[in-house]
Design a protein around this motif. Structure first.
Motif, short mmCIF file in Angstrom:
data_model
loop_
_atom_site.label_atom_id
_atom_site.label_comp_id
_atom_site.label_asym_id
_atom_site.label_seq_id
_atom_site.Cartn_x
_atom_site.Cartn_y
_atom_site.Cartn_z
N GLY A 249 53.91 -11.85 -28.10
CA GLY A 249 52.79 -11.83 -29.03
C GLY A 249 51.52 -12.41 -28.45
O GLY A 249 50.48 -12.46 -29.11
N SER A 250 51.57 -12.82 -27.19
CA SER A 250 50.43 -13.46 -26.54
C SER A 250 49.40 -12.42 -26.10
O SER A 250 49.75 -11.37 -25.55
N GLN A 251 48.12 -12.76 -26.32
CA GLN A 251 47.01 -11.93 -25.83
C GLN A 251 46.20 -12.69 -24.78
O GLN A 251 45.06 -12.35 -24.51
N GLU A 252 46.82 -13.68 -24.17
CA GLU A 252 46.11 -14.52 -23.21
C GLU A 252 45.58 -13.72 -22.02
O GLU A 252 44.57 -14.08 -21.42
N PHE A 253 46.26 -12.64 -21.68
CA PHE A 253 45.82 -11.84 -20.53
C PHE A 253 44.67 -10.90 -20.87
O PHE A 253 44.09 -10.27 -19.96
#
Length: 546
Positions: A249-253
């Motif tokens: 669920g990460s959008q860090e990239f």
């Protein structure tokens, strides 16, 4: 490894000197980690020799993992999956291969990793690191195995089986995040290239591929290992991020460098959708990408002076100069690669929409739908024996290549991409065709082994990868079991080879090929979830990584 910006040599276990079958004993006195690593043998040579302890199955397969001190990355959750799954498996030889193969990418191929948390500057004299955001954040360089270079396609597939663990293992999450960031830098700098040298901040020296290539656009050889334009390489860059987002669920990239890489990728697709001849004037128009190699192998270079055979415009399809086997396409609209690209574009669009990038999401979705439509309109042909089937390659003029290759993406793997369901009629016709020698010139068989190969190695070498994909795309218990047993019986070193000779299973290519090991691990996990009784016995509960 847990340190930031650490040079990670490709190594194997430090073993006691007890012969070829020496036990993998950790030295019994204190030794600093860096000094210990200096004693670790090169895994390329180590993987060629069997090591104890042997499995308790009839094949007595060796234990091929490095000593814990020599592994290039470690994850407690990966170790738990190995223990949980192998403790339930009835076939001790299959269990041993999984024990070796599942962690092989982490054990041996993380050539360099920086977790991005130290805040240490990566700018140094003599390169272009002054560009804003260049090499910022976590970075990971994942080599293919016995070659000191990273293929976009290979590294994405090598990491696939760990994606489901990333949410619970923050170190593993940083590793995969780093792999996304590193691939983004590769795509920004050389979007037409397939394999890359160690990143400048790693300070790992580059290697030469020993080839004499003439390529446009030009590239810097200290940054690029090989520059064969393959549509699936770019699709796998998207896949790596899509899998990470789905699992964590990460959008860090989703930062400025990744968006620049996406824009660069879309520009390539726009360019490679153009026809060979101008639709208004009929005149030849030079493609942006040209490739010529001085070679005696026809599959290693493009025809017509590096251009490739003519392609028609208006199909919605995207040209690919090379296949995932790194062999040149004959007709440039490579259908499996287009299928993968269409699906990953649509997954990327959904992710972008969730991130509030509605306009960009619409653009990406439109391109994905255009490619998908082109496949159904131009990539499905009528075969006089098998009915409607997917062609391997087409040119938009009506010509087609009927075959399949073991490398992924392939026609056999279309359901694994999500392009069709397993029971789709056209796919079932295609599957029947490509798993028979009468329908697929590269379905190879002999006394010792059978399956799909390809021109890359030759007409007597089957890739075990094809049998694994056959298992993952089947619902038939006997077919799945036969495929697993054939791959097991051909893996006498406890690892999955690139290819096996159809007459002699001891005649193989590549003892250390991390991509193939990952596909084996993914197959075992797939069967454990869908058909647990085949691995664990009658009435067994499914095993899933959650």
């Amino acid at each position: 490894m847990r340190k930031a910006a650490v040079f990670l040599p490709i190594v194997a276990a430090c073993v006691s000197a007890t012969g070829a079958y020496g036990e993998q004993n950790v030295l019994d006195y204190d030794l600093e980690p860096d000094r210990y690593k200096s004693a670790c043998p090169d895994y390329l040579h180590y993987s060629m020799t069997p090591h104890r302890p042997l499995s308790k199955g009839p094949l007595s397969l060796p234990f091929q993992r490095p000593s814990p001190h020599c592994r290039t990355f470690s994850s407690p959750l990966v170790e738990k999956v190995i223990d949980d799954l192998t403790s339930r498996m009835k076939d001790q030889d299959l269990a041993r291969i999984f024990e070796n193969a599942f962690p092989n990418t982490l054990d041996t191929t993380v050539r360099w990793h920086d977790d991005g948390k130290t805040g240490k500057s990566r700018k140094h004299k003599g390169n272009d690191l002054e560009e804003e955001g260049h090499w910022d954040g976590a970075q990971s360089f994942i080599v293919t195995g016995d070659i000191n270079a990273e293929w976009l396609r290979d590294s994405t597939n090598q990491l696939t089986q760990y994606q489901a663990l990333a949410k619970k293992d923050k170190q593993l999450e940083r590793l995969i995040l780093g792999a996304i960031n590193t691939q983004a830098e590769f795509v920004i700098e050389s979007p037409y290239c397939n394999a890359f040298q160690p990143p400048p901040p790693s300070q790992v020296p580059p290697d030469s591929n020993g080839q004499d290539d003439s390529v446009h656009p030009a590239y810097e050889p200290t940054r690029v290992f090989e520059c064969k334009y393959e549509i699936d390489s770019l699709a796998n860059f998207l896949a790596l991020g899509n899998q990470f987002y789905k699992s964590t669920g990460s959008q860090e990239f989703l930062h400025s460098r990744w968006y620049l890489a996406l824009d660069t990728l879309l520009e390539v697709l726009e360019e490679q959708a153009k026809p060979t001849f101008d639709p208004e004037t009929g005149r030849f128009t030079r493609n942006e990408y040209l490739f010529k190699r001085r070679t005696t192998a026809g599959t290693e270079t493009l025809s017509l002076g590096g251009v490739g055979n003519p392609l028609k415009g208006g199909t919605g399809l995207i040209r690919s100069a090379f296949r995932p086997s790194d062999d040149a396409t004959i007709l440039g609209f490579f259908i499996p690669g287009n299928a993968l690209m269409s699906m990953e574009l649509k997954r990327t669009a959904a992710m972008l929409k969730a991130a509030g990038k509605g306009k960009l999401a619409e653009k990406v979705q439109t391109r994905g739908e255009s490619i998908e439509k082109g496949i159904w309109e131009h990539g499905v042909v009528m075969h006089k024996r098998y009915g409607e089937v997917f062609a391997f390659e087409v040119d938009g003029y009506g010509s087609s290549i009927i075959m399949d290759d073991a490398n992924l993406p392939s026609l056999l793997a279309l359901p694994l991409m999500g392009f069709v369901e397993r029971d789709n009629k056209v796919y079932q016709n295609t599957r029947k065709m490509i798993l028979q020698q009468a329908g697929n010139p590269y379905y190879l068989q002999g006394r010792a082994f059978a399956g799909i190969g390809g021109p890359h190695i030759g007409p007597q070498q089957v890739w075990p990868m094809s049998r694994l994909v056959q298992a993952m795309t089947s619902d038939d218990d006997d077919e799945i079991s036969d495929a697993l047993h054939d791959v097991r019986d051909s893996s006498r070193l406890g690892l999955i080879h690139e290819s096996i000779h159809v007459e002699r299973i001891t005649d193989y290519t590549r003892s250390w090929f991390a991509w193939a090991n990952s596909v084996f691990a993914q197959t075992i996990l797939d069967v454990a979830a869908r058909k647990p009784h085949l691995l664990f016995g009658k009435g067994a509960d499914p095993y899933r990584i959650e």
